[in-house]
Scaffold this motif. Structure first.
Motif, PDB file in Angstrom:
ATOM      1  N   UNK A 173     -14.720 -31.232 -30.531  1.00  0.00           N
ATOM      2  CA  UNK A 173     -15.969 -30.714 -30.973  1.00  0.00           C
ATOM      3  C   UNK A 173     -16.698 -30.156 -29.668  1.00  0.00           C
ATOM      4  N   UNK A 174     -17.088 -28.916 -29.860  1.00  0.00           N
ATOM      5  CA  UNK A 174     -18.077 -28.246 -28.662  1.00  0.00           C
ATOM      6  C   UNK A 174     -19.157 -27.892 -29.216  1.00  0.00           C
ATOM      7  N   UNK A 175     -20.277 -27.554 -28.397  1.00  0.00           N
ATOM      8  CA  UNK A 175     -21.623 -27.289 -28.636  1.00  0.00           C
ATOM      9  C   UNK A 175     -21.628 -26.097 -27.669  1.00  0.00           C
ATOM     10  N   UNK A 176     -21.778 -24.810 -28.385  1.00  0.00           N
ATOM     11  CA  UNK A 176     -21.664 -23.426 -27.426  1.00  0.00           C
ATOM     12  C   UNK A 176     -23.039 -22.679 -27.549  1.00  0.00           C
ATOM     13  N   UNK A 177     -23.659 -22.426 -26.575  1.00  0.00           N
ATOM     14  CA  UNK A 177     -24.919 -21.912 -26.674  1.00  0.00           C
ATOM     15  C   UNK A 177     -24.611 -20.106 -26.270  1.00  0.00           C
ATOM     16  N   UNK A 178     -25.204 -19.471 -27.241  1.00  0.00           N
ATOM     17  CA  UNK A 178     -25.094 -17.831 -26.831  1.00  0.00           C
ATOM     18  C   UNK A 178     -26.368 -17.299 -26.878  1.00  0.00           C
ATOM     19  N   UNK A 179     -27.015 -16.522 -25.641  1.00  0.00           N
ATOM     20  CA  UNK A 179     -28.211 -16.134 -25.682  1.00  0.00           C
ATOM     21  C   UNK A 179     -28.561 -14.733 -25.615  1.00  0.00           C
ATOM     22  N   UNK A 180     -29.657 -14.204 -25.905  1.00  0.00           N
ATOM     23  CA  UNK A 180     -29.912 -12.910 -26.029  1.00  0.00           C
ATOM     24  C   UNK A 180     -31.263 -12.775 -25.264  1.00  0.00           C
ATOM     25  N   UNK A 181     -31.438 -11.801 -24.498  1.00  0.00           N
ATOM     26  CA  UNK A 181     -32.714 -11.425 -24.016  1.00  0.00           C
ATOM     27  C   UNK A 181     -33.307  -9.977 -24.225  1.00  0.00           C
ATOM     28  N   UNK A 182     -34.786  -9.791 -24.182  1.00  0.00           N
ATOM     29  CA  UNK A 182     -35.064  -8.572 -24.473  1.00  0.00           C
ATOM     30  C   UNK A 182     -36.701  -8.490 -23.821  1.00  0.00           C
ATOM     31  N   UNK A 183     -37.074  -7.348 -23.750  1.00  0.00           N
ATOM     32  CA  UNK A 183     -38.396  -7.140 -23.158  1.00  0.00           C
ATOM     33  C   UNK A 183     -39.360  -6.977 -24.414  1.00  0.00           C
ATOM     34  N   UNK A 184     -40.166  -7.907 -24.696  1.00  0.00           N
ATOM     35  CA  UNK A 184     -41.464  -7.919 -25.790  1.00  0.00           C
ATOM     36  C   UNK A 184     -42.192  -6.566 -25.384  1.00  0.00           C
ATOM     37  N   UNK A 185     -42.125  -5.889 -26.529  1.00  0.00           N
ATOM     38  CA  UNK A 185     -42.874  -4.540 -26.763  1.00  0.00           C
ATOM     39  C   UNK A 185     -44.453  -4.668 -26.255  1.00  0.00           C
ATOM     40  N   UNK A 186     -45.079  -5.788 -26.728  1.00  0.00           N
ATOM     41  CA  UNK A 186     -46.557  -5.878 -26.671  1.00  0.00           C
ATOM     42  C   UNK A 186     -46.797  -6.296 -25.339  1.00  0.00           C
ATOM     43  N   UNK A 187     -46.022  -7.569 -25.093  1.00  0.00           N
ATOM     44  CA  UNK A 187     -46.885  -7.826 -23.638  1.00  0.00           C
ATOM     45  C   UNK A 187     -45.709  -7.572 -22.180  1.00  0.00           C
ATOM     46  N   UNK A 188     -44.509  -6.870 -22.620  1.00  0.00           N
ATOM     47  CA  UNK A 188     -43.832  -6.668 -21.540  1.00  0.00           C
ATOM     48  C   UNK A 188     -42.906  -7.595 -20.771  1.00  0.00           C
ATOM     49  N   UNK A 189     -43.112  -8.843 -21.231  1.00  0.00           N
ATOM     50  CA  UNK A 189     -42.578 -10.133 -20.733  1.00  0.00           C
ATOM     51  C   UNK A 189     -41.005 -10.214 -21.241  1.00  0.00           C
ATOM     52  N   UNK A 190     -40.301 -10.660 -20.401  1.00  0.00           N
ATOM     53  CA  UNK A 190     -38.907 -10.943 -20.905  1.00  0.00           C
ATOM     54  C   UNK A 190     -38.698 -12.055 -21.564  1.00  0.00           C
ATOM     55  N   UNK A 191     -38.231 -12.079 -22.600  1.00  0.00           N
ATOM     56  CA  UNK A 191     -38.139 -13.136 -23.699  1.00  0.00           C
ATOM     57  C   UNK A 191     -36.351 -13.213 -23.873  1.00  0.00           C
ATOM     58  N   UNK A 192     -36.359 -14.728 -24.294  1.00  0.00           N
ATOM     59  CA  UNK A 192     -35.041 -15.104 -24.324  1.00  0.00           C
ATOM     60  C   UNK A 192     -34.950 -16.042 -25.553  1.00  0.00           C
ATOM     61  N   UNK A 193     -33.875 -16.084 -26.236  1.00  0.00           N
ATOM     62  CA  UNK A 193     -33.618 -16.775 -27.465  1.00  0.00           C
ATOM     63  C   UNK A 193     -32.105 -17.483 -27.375  1.00  0.00           C
TER      64      UNK A 193
END
Length: 164
Positions: free
Chosen positions: A31-51
């Motif tokens: 059994x493995x727990x694998x994390x995938x991430x995506x990043x983007x710039x928030x259009x309203x704040x301009x801050x870098x976001x990650x999920x």
């Protein structure tokens, strides 16, 4: 349409060391727990976001399980191919629960170790590539990691006779 497709491809990092169990028949299940991430710039704040999304991965293929057990650890970067599978189970209070997992079974599964740092750090038994179970035979093989056309060569090893 003649059929359907159930195929999952992930590139991510292990969130913890692989959990290895052995069935009564001697088959390894990892059994493995694998994390995938995506990043983007928030259009309203301009801050870098990650999920980050967490994926449960179950390996039920002896060769892939052996590779995972021997060479994967928390933080390892992997490429996986498998299929989605949902299973039903009953918890301690008697409630039925469902879990959806990425299954790497005997056919059509692939595991590629993407960490180059581990390959240069030690023994020659570290696979520099993938273990695969494809086709109808359910076999699996270790294959060299492809690192590009000049993988493992220094600039001095290149052929000076190339006309371009």
């Amino acid at each position: 349409m003649a059929g359907s497709v159930n195929k999952v491809t992930l590139i991510g990092n292990l969130g913890k060391d692989p959990e290895v169990r052995t069935t009564q028949s001697g088959m390894k299940i990892v059994n493995l727990a694998v994390a995938t991430s995506e990043t983007w710039n928030d259009k309203t704040s301009g801050e870098r976001q990650e999920r980050t999304e967490w994926h449960r991965v179950v390996i039920m293929n002896d060769r892939l399980a052996d590779v995972a057990e021997r060479f994967l650890k928390k933080g390892s970067k992997v490429y996986l191919e498998g299929k989605l599978q949902t299973r039903k189970w009953t918890d301690q209070s008697g409630q039925e629960k469902y879990t959806t997992e990425v299954m790497l079974g005997r056919i059509g599964a692939e595991l590629v170790l993407l960490d180059r740092a581990n390959a240069s750090g030690g023994g020659d038994d570290m696979p520099r590539g993938n273990a695969r179970a494809a086709g109808g035979y359910g076999g699996g093989q270790a294959a060299p990691r492809s690192g590009g056309w000049d993988a493992g060569k220094s600039g001095a090893d290149l052929d000076d006779e190339i006309p371009f």
